[in-house]
Design an enzyme around this catalytic site. Structure first.
Site, PDB file in Angstrom:
ATOM      1  N   ASN A   1       5.497   4.544   6.031  1.00 11.35           N
ATOM      2  CA  ASN A   1       6.160   4.202   4.793  1.00 11.35           C
ATOM      3  C   ASN A   1       6.009   2.528   5.130  1.00 11.35           C
ATOM      4  O   ASN A   1       7.139   1.888   5.513  1.00 11.35           O
ATOM      5  CB  ASN A   1       7.094   4.870   4.630  1.00 11.35           C
ATOM      6  CG  ASN A   1       8.163   4.432   3.132  1.00 11.35           C
ATOM      7  OD1 ASN A   1       7.432   3.495   2.502  1.00 11.35           O
ATOM      8  ND2 ASN A   1       8.717   5.295   2.670  1.00 11.35           N
TER       9      ASN A   1
ATOM     10  N   ARG B   1       2.864   6.416   2.269  1.00  9.23           N
ATOM     11  CA  ARG B   1       3.170   6.162   0.772  1.00  9.23           C
ATOM     12  C   ARG B   1       2.496   4.923   0.188  1.00  9.23           C
ATOM     13  O   ARG B   1       2.454   3.988   0.889  1.00  9.23           O
ATOM     14  CB  ARG B   1       4.777   6.082   0.831  1.00  9.23           C
ATOM     15  CG  ARG B   1       5.216   5.538  -0.342  1.00  9.23           C
ATOM     16  CD  ARG B   1       6.816   5.166  -0.186  1.00  9.23           C
ATOM     17  NE  ARG B   1       7.083   4.637  -1.383  1.00  9.23           N
ATOM     18  CZ  ARG B   1       7.979   3.265  -1.591  1.00  9.23           C
ATOM     19  NH1 ARG B   1       8.061   2.719  -0.515  1.00  9.23           N
ATOM     20  NH2 ARG B   1       8.543   2.949  -2.730  1.00  9.23           N
TER      21      ARG B   1
ATOM     22  N   HIS C   1       9.006   5.373  -8.121  1.00  2.58           N
ATOM     23  CA  HIS C   1       9.955   6.338  -7.082  1.00  2.58           C
ATOM     24  C   HIS C   1       9.675   7.660  -7.279  1.00  2.58           C
ATOM     25  O   HIS C   1      10.488   8.626  -7.234  1.00  2.58           O
ATOM     26  CB  HIS C   1      11.573   6.106  -8.041  1.00  2.58           C
ATOM     27  CG  HIS C   1      11.989   4.807  -7.352  1.00  2.58           C
ATOM     28  ND1 HIS C   1      12.824   4.119  -8.165  1.00  2.58           N
ATOM     29  CD2 HIS C   1      11.987   3.941  -6.378  1.00  2.58           C
ATOM     30  CE1 HIS C   1      13.292   3.110  -7.730  1.00  2.58           C
ATOM     31  NE2 HIS C   1      12.912   3.152  -6.668  1.00  2.58           N
TER      32      HIS C   1
ATOM     33  N   ARG D   1      16.667  -6.968  -9.201  1.00  2.00           N
ATOM     34  CA  ARG D   1      15.914  -7.031 -10.318  1.00  2.00           C
ATOM     35  C   ARG D   1      16.835  -7.106 -11.593  1.00  2.00           C
ATOM     36  O   ARG D   1      17.926  -6.077 -11.626  1.00  2.00           O
ATOM     37  CB  ARG D   1      14.946  -5.898 -10.277  1.00  2.00           C
ATOM     38  CG  ARG D   1      13.974  -6.269  -9.423  1.00  2.00           C
ATOM     39  CD  ARG D   1      13.084  -5.104  -9.055  1.00  2.00           C
ATOM     40  NE  ARG D   1      13.431  -4.420  -7.863  1.00  2.00           N
ATOM     41  CZ  ARG D   1      12.753  -3.140  -7.430  1.00  2.00           C
ATOM     42  NH1 ARG D   1      12.136  -2.536  -8.124  1.00  2.00           N
ATOM     43  NH2 ARG D   1      13.235  -2.561  -6.195  1.00  2.00           N
TER      44      ARG D   1
ATOM     45  N   GLU E   1      12.102  10.843   1.184  1.00  2.00           N
ATOM     46  CA  GLU E   1      10.748  10.657   0.836  1.00  2.00           C
ATOM     47  C   GLU E   1       9.715  11.037   2.015  1.00  2.00           C
ATOM     48  O   GLU E   1       8.502  11.507   1.720  1.00  2.00           O
ATOM     49  CB  GLU E   1      10.557   9.088   0.586  1.00  2.00           C
ATOM     50  CG  GLU E   1      11.411   8.849  -0.824  1.00  2.00           C
ATOM     51  CD  GLU E   1      11.178   7.423  -1.308  1.00  2.00           C
ATOM     52  OE1 GLU E   1      11.743   6.641  -0.419  1.00  2.00           O
ATOM     53  OE2 GLU E   1      10.941   7.122  -2.262  1.00  2.00           O
TER      54      GLU E   1
END
Ligand code: AMP
Length: 408
Positions: free
Chosen positions: A8, A99, A187, A248, A391
């Site tokens: 990842n 990923r 996501h 963000r 994940e």
């Protein structure tokens, strides 16, 4: 047994783990990796560090070089030597799962990496300038260390790839849509994992459920999931749209950017930096991008921390309303990632907005560090779950499924 290495790769870190799984049957419950490692490339000015966990031991090591190829090689060497050795040599690894943040609309499921897939990941670099180059680098480093090992890409955009076009398109000239300017959503690995997990916990097929999954971490997004398909999501063309996040800003009036360029001579790179790194909780509070620090600031009477928190909740409410009306109903609301899994107050405030629909949170259960349980009260019309997102495990599962389908 089959050994699956998961990579990842981010712009500033490299997380990896190794799962040792039954060859014939994929376990339904979440498995723990037998080895995991994490490189932080930014730890010091010129030299990174990495942590390794295996055999009940945790090691904190210094990278001999900041070169990514050598760093990943050094990290992988801990699989085959020293106290964290779990396999005899690299040939014991059967498969590598990566990923990949951006797969565009090309991929709706895990895909075996070949030159075409690499070309697509390269073509999409302008849409994911920090992530896709790091993924490609990871793929190429693995190729050079593990030679012809099969590698699988699991895309963060894949779960959203069946979104109806009217939900994905922006109301701008049609030619832009043809050029790929549309909502992709992100996501996806996390949203899909949580949706599957909730269906298991509710003992109902995912194909019969309406869910909103709230991935609230440093990056934040919601997904509206109907019959197992993500039909709407808050992140868009890039992971900048939608909710307020750690650094963000989420959605703002696009004319603000035109104004700043015209009247204050801002350049694209400066705006990019301001909106991605200096906005959100950090930009408003002036304290931190971390929800824990914001809540501490509120306790100490900091008004900007309070404003940041209130804005975060307001935007969460607005986006929940939007997902809810896209779905036209709701069976369960699901919280995951750093804030979603840990912040009692954010979950409580989020649920307040849906109380008019009969959603009732059990405040004791909500306070009780819940994971994998329904925290709504017994007569609530809508269930509420906290799911620890996994994940890496989801990438291992998808890779296993692909490997299995190819070898039969
Ligand atoms: P993630 O991106 O999923 O790793 O989430 C990281 C973010 O989760 C941090 O920046 C914090 O804002 C938030 N977080 C982690 N632990 C807590 C906590 N106990 N309470 C509130 N927020 C938390």
């Amino acid at each position: 047994m089959i050994n699956i290495l998961v990579l990842n790769a981010g712009s500033s870190s490299q997380k990896s783990c190794l799962y040792c799984l039954d060859e014939k049957e994929l376990p339904q419950e979440t498995q723990k990796p037998i080895w995991s490692a994490n490189i932080d490339w930014t730890a010091t000015s010129n030299q990174g560090v990495f942590n390794v966990k295996a055999n009940g031991i945790k090691q904190h090591l210094t990278l001999e070089s900041n070169d990514h190829h050598q760093g990943i090689r050094q990290m992988l060497d801990t699989l085959i030597q020293g106290k964290t050795k779990v396999i005899d040599n690299f040939s014991a690894i059967n498969l590598v799962g990566h990923r990949v943040v951006h797969g565009g609309t090309n991929y709706s499921e895990a895909t075996l990496i070949n030159s075409d897939v690499k070309a697509t990941i390269t073509e999409l670099i302008p849409l994911a300038p920090t992530h896709n180059p790091a993924h490609l680098e990871g793929i190429e480093i693995i190729e050079s260390i593990l030679n012809n090992i099969p590698q699988v890409a699991v895309f963060d955009t894949a779960f959203h790839s069946q979104m109806p076009l009217e939900n994905a398109a922006y109301p701008i000239p049609y030619q832009w849509l043809e050029k790929g300017i549309r909502r992709y959503g992100f996501h996806g690995i996390s949203h899909q994992y949580c949706a599957n997990r909730v269906a298991e916990l509710m003992n109902q097929p995912l194909s019969s459920l309406k869910l909103i999954t709230c991935h609230l971490g440093n990056g934040c997004s919601l997904a509206a999931i109907k019959n197992g398909i993500s039909i709407d999501t808050t992140m868009g063309f890039t992971p900048l749209e939608g909710l307020m996040m750690g650094t963000r800003g989420g959605s703002i009036d696009p004319a603000i950017l035109i104004y700043l360029m015209r009247e204050h001579n801002f350049q694209a790179e400066e705006l990019n930096h301001l909106l991605n790194q200096e906005s959100g909780l950090k930009g408003i509070s002036g304290i931190s991008s971390d929800m824990r620090a914001i809540c501490q600031g509120i306790k100490e009477g900091n008004q900007r921390a309070k404003l940041a928190f209130d804005m975060f909740i307001h935007r969460l409410h607005s986006c929940l309303g939007s997902m809810l009306t896209s779905l036209g109903g709701l069976d369960a609301l699901v919280f995951t990632a750093g804030i979603g899994e840990n912040s009692t107050i954010v979950r409580e405030k989020a649920c307040e907005a849906l109380s008019f629909l009969g959603l009732e949170l059990d405040l004791f259960k909500n306070n009780d560090s819940p994971v994998g349980v329904d925290i709504s009260s017994s007569d609530s019309s809508i269930k509420v779950f906290v799911i620890q997102t996994q994940e890496d495990w989801a990438i291992a599962q998808s890779s296993w499924q692909l490997y299995n389908s190819l070898s039969h």
